[in-house]
Design a protein around this motif. Structure first.
Motif: not given
Ligand code: CA
Length: 245
Positions: A157-158, A163-164, A200-201, A233-234
């Motif tokens: 999953a990573r 993911r979003g 997410d980070m 920091g996306r």
């Protein structure tokens, strides 16, 4: 079980991150009432800002009216989220500039018995107790559905690129299914609400490292946002912390 003033120390940081031009996250803390809400907006142009702010404004107004009218938080929370959904959905339908806008929402009300919370989307609520971090909300994402069904492992999953992708968000349809939960709380427990720009980070163990680093809620909020930015920091990063007195 009405909302009431439960002693807690609050801290929050919301940061645009290193890539995005605008911060489409929003939050509000009402310490006197023990209420907190965080939203992560999405949509083109300025629509994400509008969706998140509208979600929070409507939610807070509706929650206050419901609780003042005698509704208990477990009933008032999902109803207030539903009304926030209706407001964002109606605005998106009536104004072409806001077409397709939406928002996540995670909210909590401190009560003598603990915390009543509600959420839609992938903004999260955690409880930190005795050196242990527990995620209380379950993301409404395609990814979480696949992990939950055992179709992919948490390790896989990573790596996935989607993911979003949300399965639920405010503003998408006229009705919304809201998850509601209750958590017991002890003195010293810390509540963490955050947008996906944090999670997410950072993996959970990286959040734990920060929470173990000493200091207080202000240091942790600032530190977590710095850590997310150090990892890229996306996205916009919002962290709200409450430590129970
Ligand atoms: Ca986000």
């Amino acid at each position: 079980m009405s909302g009431c003033s439960v002693p807690a120390r609050w801290a929050a940081v919301s940061d645009v991150g290193l890539v995005r031009r605008r911060n489409e996250d929003a939050f509000r803390i009402l310490p006197e009432q023990g209420r907190v809400v965080l939203a992560d907006g999405m949509g083109g142009h300025r629509a994400g800002d509008v969706a998140a702010q509208m979600a929070i404004d409507t939610f807070c107004a509706e929650l206050a009216a419901l609780i003042d009218g005698g509704a208990a938080p477990p009933a008032a929370l999902p109803l207030a989220v539903s009304r926030a959904n209706a407001a964002v959905y109606a605005a998106g339908r009536s104004d072409a500039r806001f077409a397709g806008m939406g928002a996540t929402l995670v909210a909590g009300v401190l009560v003598p018995e603990g915390l009543v919370y509600a959420h839609v989307g992938d903004s999260r609520l955690y409880r930190w107790r005795g050196g242990c971090l527990q995620q209380l909300t379950c993301d409404h994402t395609m990814l979480q559905d696949l992990v939950g069904a055992g179709m992919i492992s948490p390790e896989q999953a990573r790596q996935v690129p989607f993911r979003g992708l949300l399965t639920r968000a405010l503003g998408v349809g006229p009705e919304i299914e809201v998850d509601v939960g209750h958590a017991d709380l002890q003195a010293g427990d810390v509540l963490l609400l955050c947008s996906d720009g944090l999670t997410d980070m950072l993996e959970d163990d990286e959040i734990v490292t920060r929470l173990r680093s000493g200091g207080d809620v202000h240091d942790w909020a600032t530190g977590l946002v710095a850590d997310a930015n150090a990892h890229g920091g996306r996205d916009n990063i919002t962290v709200v912390l409450a430590q129970l007195g």
